[in-house]
Design a protein around this motif. Structure first.
Motif, mmCIF file in Angstrom:
data_model
loop_
_atom_site.group_PDB
_atom_site.id
_atom_site.type_symbol
_atom_site.label_atom_id
_atom_site.label_comp_id
_atom_site.label_asym_id
_atom_site.label_seq_id
_atom_site.Cartn_x
_atom_site.Cartn_y
_atom_site.Cartn_z
ATOM 1 N N GLY A 242 0.776 -1.235 0.000
ATOM 2 C CA GLY A 242 0.000 0.000 0.000
ATOM 3 C C GLY A 242 0.804 1.280 0.000
ATOM 4 N N LEU A 243 2.127 1.189 -0.146
ATOM 5 C CA LEU A 243 2.958 2.397 -0.162
ATOM 6 C C LEU A 243 3.063 3.016 -1.551
ATOM 7 C CD1 LEU A 243 5.957 1.332 2.133
ATOM 8 C CD2 LEU A 243 3.863 2.559 2.760
ATOM 9 N N MET A 244 2.683 2.260 -2.574
ATOM 10 C CA MET A 244 2.839 2.725 -3.950
ATOM 11 C C MET A 244 1.490 2.957 -4.606
ATOM 12 S SD MET A 244 6.180 2.469 -3.941
ATOM 13 C CE MET A 244 6.867 2.432 -5.595
ATOM 14 N N ARG A 245 1.487 3.862 -5.575
ATOM 15 C CA ARG A 245 0.329 4.041 -6.438
ATOM 16 C C ARG A 245 0.781 3.865 -7.876
ATOM 17 N NH1 ARG A 245 -0.162 9.762 -8.480
ATOM 18 N NH2 ARG A 245 -2.321 9.210 -8.910
ATOM 19 N N ALA A 246 -0.151 3.575 -8.767
ATOM 20 C CA ALA A 246 0.171 3.362 -10.173
ATOM 21 C C ALA A 246 -0.885 4.030 -11.032
ATOM 22 C CB ALA A 246 0.250 1.872 -10.486
ATOM 23 N N TYR A 247 -0.446 4.649 -12.112
ATOM 24 C CA TYR A 247 -1.399 5.315 -13.006
ATOM 25 C C TYR A 247 -0.875 5.272 -14.443
ATOM 26 C CZ TYR A 247 1.816 9.309 -12.293
ATOM 27 O OH TYR A 247 2.919 10.120 -12.206
ATOM 28 N N PRO A 248 -1.790 5.312 -15.421
ATOM 29 C CA PRO A 248 -1.380 5.260 -16.832
ATOM 30 C C PRO A 248 -0.710 6.566 -17.250
ATOM 31 C CG PRO A 248 -3.747 5.604 -16.666
ATOM 32 C CD PRO A 248 -3.259 5.339 -15.270
ATOM 33 N N VAL A 249 0.306 6.434 -18.107
ATOM 34 C CA VAL A 249 1.046 7.595 -18.608
ATOM 35 C C VAL A 249 1.121 7.512 -20.133
ATOM 36 C CG1 VAL A 249 2.400 7.931 -16.510
ATOM 37 C CG2 VAL A 249 3.244 6.370 -18.277
ATOM 38 N N PRO A 250 1.517 8.598 -20.797
ATOM 39 C CA PRO A 250 1.566 8.600 -22.263
ATOM 40 C C PRO A 250 2.468 7.506 -22.822
ATOM 41 C CG PRO A 250 1.735 10.831 -21.415
ATOM 42 C CD PRO A 250 1.838 9.925 -20.225
ATOM 43 N N THR A 251 2.069 6.965 -23.961
ATOM 44 C CA THR A 251 2.838 5.895 -24.590
ATOM 45 C C THR A 251 4.171 6.398 -25.138
ATOM 46 O OG1 THR A 251 1.592 6.281 -26.645
ATOM 47 C CG2 THR A 251 0.829 4.517 -25.206
ATOM 48 N N GLY A 252 4.389 7.692 -25.138
ATOM 49 C CA GLY A 252 5.665 8.237 -25.594
ATOM 50 C C GLY A 252 6.849 7.726 -24.810
ATOM 51 N N VAL A 253 6.619 7.299 -23.566
ATOM 52 C CA VAL A 253 7.722 6.796 -22.744
ATOM 53 C C VAL A 253 8.278 5.492 -23.312
ATOM 54 C CG1 VAL A 253 6.344 5.390 -21.154
ATOM 55 C CG2 VAL A 253 8.456 6.444 -20.358
ATOM 56 N N SER A 254 7.529 4.831 -24.166
ATOM 57 C CA SER A 254 7.990 3.568 -24.734
ATOM 58 C C SER A 254 9.177 3.761 -25.674
ATOM 59 C CB SER A 254 6.841 2.882 -25.484
ATOM 60 O OG SER A 254 5.752 2.633 -24.607
ATOM 61 N N ASN A 255 9.393 4.981 -26.129
ATOM 62 C CA ASN A 255 10.536 5.298 -26.979
ATOM 63 C C ASN A 255 11.633 5.893 -26.105
ATOM 64 O OD1 ASN A 255 12.408 6.449 -28.800
ATOM 65 N ND2 ASN A 255 10.813 6.844 -30.325
ATOM 66 N N VAL A 256 12.782 5.232 -26.029
ATOM 67 C CA VAL A 256 13.843 5.684 -25.125
ATOM 68 C C VAL A 256 14.400 7.046 -25.517
ATOM 69 C CG1 VAL A 256 14.516 3.353 -24.476
ATOM 70 C CG2 VAL A 256 15.608 4.438 -26.441
ATOM 71 N N ASN A 258 12.612 9.637 -26.077
ATOM 72 C CA ASN A 258 11.774 10.665 -25.468
ATOM 73 C C ASN A 258 12.162 10.865 -24.018
ATOM 74 O OD1 ASN A 258 10.310 10.906 -27.858
ATOM 75 N ND2 ASN A 258 8.813 9.359 -27.246
ATOM 76 N N ASN A 259 12.164 12.113 -23.586
ATOM 77 C CA ASN A 259 12.531 12.397 -22.205
ATOM 78 C C ASN A 259 11.965 13.756 -21.806
ATOM 79 O OD1 ASN A 259 13.876 12.579 -19.655
ATOM 80 N ND2 ASN A 259 15.515 11.274 -20.467
ATOM 81 N N GLY A 260 11.256 13.796 -20.708
ATOM 82 C CA GLY A 260 10.683 15.042 -20.224
ATOM 83 C C GLY A 260 9.616 14.762 -19.197
ATOM 84 N N PRO A 261 9.255 15.745 -18.385
ATOM 85 C CA PRO A 261 8.269 15.533 -17.314
ATOM 86 C C PRO A 261 6.902 15.117 -17.816
ATOM 87 C CG PRO A 261 8.752 17.878 -17.606
ATOM 88 C CD PRO A 261 9.753 17.132 -18.422
ATOM 89 N N GLU A 262 6.607 15.376 -19.095
ATOM 90 C CA GLU A 262 5.304 14.971 -19.621
ATOM 91 C C GLU A 262 5.142 13.450 -19.636
ATOM 92 O OE1 GLU A 262 8.168 15.127 -23.043
ATOM 93 O OE2 GLU A 262 7.681 16.425 -21.327
ATOM 94 N N LEU A 263 6.244 12.718 -19.575
ATOM 95 C CA LEU A 263 6.168 11.260 -19.615
ATOM 96 C C LEU A 263 5.593 10.662 -18.335
ATOM 97 C CD1 LEU A 263 9.572 10.388 -21.335
ATOM 98 C CD2 LEU A 263 7.317 10.670 -22.383
ATOM 99 N N VAL A 264 5.582 11.429 -17.259
ATOM 100 C CA VAL A 264 5.024 10.911 -16.003
ATOM 101 C C VAL A 264 3.707 11.602 -15.650
ATOM 102 C CG1 VAL A 264 7.271 10.215 -15.113
ATOM 103 C CG2 VAL A 264 6.384 12.492 -14.575
ATOM 104 N N GLU A 265 3.128 12.343 -16.600
ATOM 105 C CA GLU A 265 1.839 12.979 -16.365
ATOM 106 C C GLU A 265 0.737 11.923 -16.322
ATOM 107 O OE1 GLU A 265 1.177 15.983 -19.252
ATOM 108 O OE2 GLU A 265 2.735 17.317 -18.474
ATOM 109 N N GLU A 266 -0.115 12.015 -15.340
ATOM 110 C CA GLU A 266 -1.182 11.030 -15.169
ATOM 111 C C GLU A 266 -2.289 11.249 -16.191
ATOM 112 O OE1 GLU A 266 -4.056 9.204 -11.642
ATOM 113 O OE2 GLU A 266 -2.618 10.801 -11.200
ATOM 114 N N LEU A 267 -2.684 10.165 -16.873
ATOM 115 C CA LEU A 267 -3.775 10.217 -17.830
ATOM 116 C C LEU A 267 -5.089 9.881 -17.138
ATOM 117 C CD1 LEU A 267 -2.172 8.263 -20.839
ATOM 118 C CD2 LEU A 267 -2.213 10.741 -20.466
ATOM 119 N N ASP A 268 -6.182 10.354 -17.716
ATOM 120 C CA ASP A 268 -7.492 10.023 -17.173
ATOM 121 C C ASP A 268 -7.828 8.554 -17.353
ATOM 122 O OD1 ASP A 268 -7.908 12.633 -16.400
ATOM 123 O OD2 ASP A 268 -8.890 13.200 -18.276
#
Length: 276
Positions: A242-256, A258-268
């Motif tokens: 229960g110490l961790m949470r998980a949420y979907p993020v943009p598929t752009g992270v699948s390409n190494v 790509n790099n930037g804070p938008e890769l960890v933005e939570e999607l609806d």
């Protein structure tokens, strides 16, 4: 497993969080939201200093913030080509595997991060894959991160490897590499899990996870004088659930690339199909 993670904390902050005694600013790494195998990463470790740097400290191990290459190369390896294959070490066998047991006994570290990424195949794509109709199913990335926003300290091992093709004073003569220790994924509910759509536990996402050490285990894990395998294995127990949470993020992270804070933005919701 752990094949990609985010590490955006400033070295100055890590020094304070982990009570680091020695840090060389020339080893500073830029923030990364898409750390991949063979990248250089920050690591916290304890070992004696050499040369003039040792004059400022009492004899013995000194807690340091160092830059290592992710992908462990055993000291006895004939080449560094195995690095990309040794990004993870299983907690259940780390004490006995030839590639890891020496490092487990004497060269343990903490690898700080914001969280790690894991990919889930959506239900429709998975069904096609099982039917042999689709070989490369699309996957939805999830970001797993401490629910309280604290730093994620992954248990790691590090090793030294000497490139005998280079003279001893060459800057690339010595490689210092590391691996992330992994364990069985938690089956306990994730922080914020409501029983609705989406993964309810880390095991719903992937059967393995990095071994995250809580602060009460940092000192014992880093202390190189602790070398008894049985005592060390007690530190490999998973953290409380229960110490961790998980949420979907943009598929752009699948390409190494790509790099930037938008890769960890939570999607609806997931970008790729219906996962659960």
């Amino acid at each position: 497993m752990c094949g990609r993670y985010a590490a955006s904390r400033r070295p100055e902050d890590l020094v304070g969080i982990f009570d680091v005694q020695q840090w060389e600013p020339t080893e500073t790494l830029a923030p990364s939201w898409n750390v991949a195998p063979t990248d250089n990463v920050h690591a916290v470790l304890e070992r004696p200093l050499k040369g003039a740097a040792a004059d400022d400290f009492p004899p013995g191990p000194v807690r340091q913030l160092r830059t290592l290459k992710w992908g462990l190369v055993p000291s006895w390896s004939k080449s560094p080509d195995t690095a990309a294959k040794m990004i993870n070490a299983r907690a259940e066998t780390v004490h006995e595997k030839p590639s890891f047991k020496q490092a487990f006994a004497a060269r343990r570290c903490l690898l700080p991060g914001d969280g790690y990424f894991e990919w889930v195949t959506d239900a429709a794509e998975r069904q096609l894959e099982e039917q042999g109709r689709k070989k490369r199913p699309r996957k939805q990335p999830y970001f797993v991160t401490p629910a309280d926003g604290s730093v994620m300290a992954m248990a790691g091992l590090y090793e030294f490897w000497r490139d005998r093709t280079l003279p001893g004073d060459h800057p690339l003569a010595w490689w210092v590499t590391c691996t992330v220790v992994t364990t069985a994924a938690e089956t306990a509910p994730l922080a914020g899990a409501t029983g609705g759509e989406g993964p309810q536990s880390l095991s719903d996402i992937h059967p393995r996870m990095p071994l995250v050490l809580t602060p009460d285990r940092w000192d014992a894990w880093l202390d190189p004088s602790h070398s008894d395998p049985d005592a060390l294995r007690e530190l490999l127990a998973p953290p409380p659930g229960g110490l961790m949470r998980a949420y979907p993020v943009p598929t752009g992270v699948s390409n190494v690339r790509n790099n930037g804070p938008e890769l960890v933005e939570e999607l609806d919701g997931p970008e790729v199909g219906t996962l659960f």
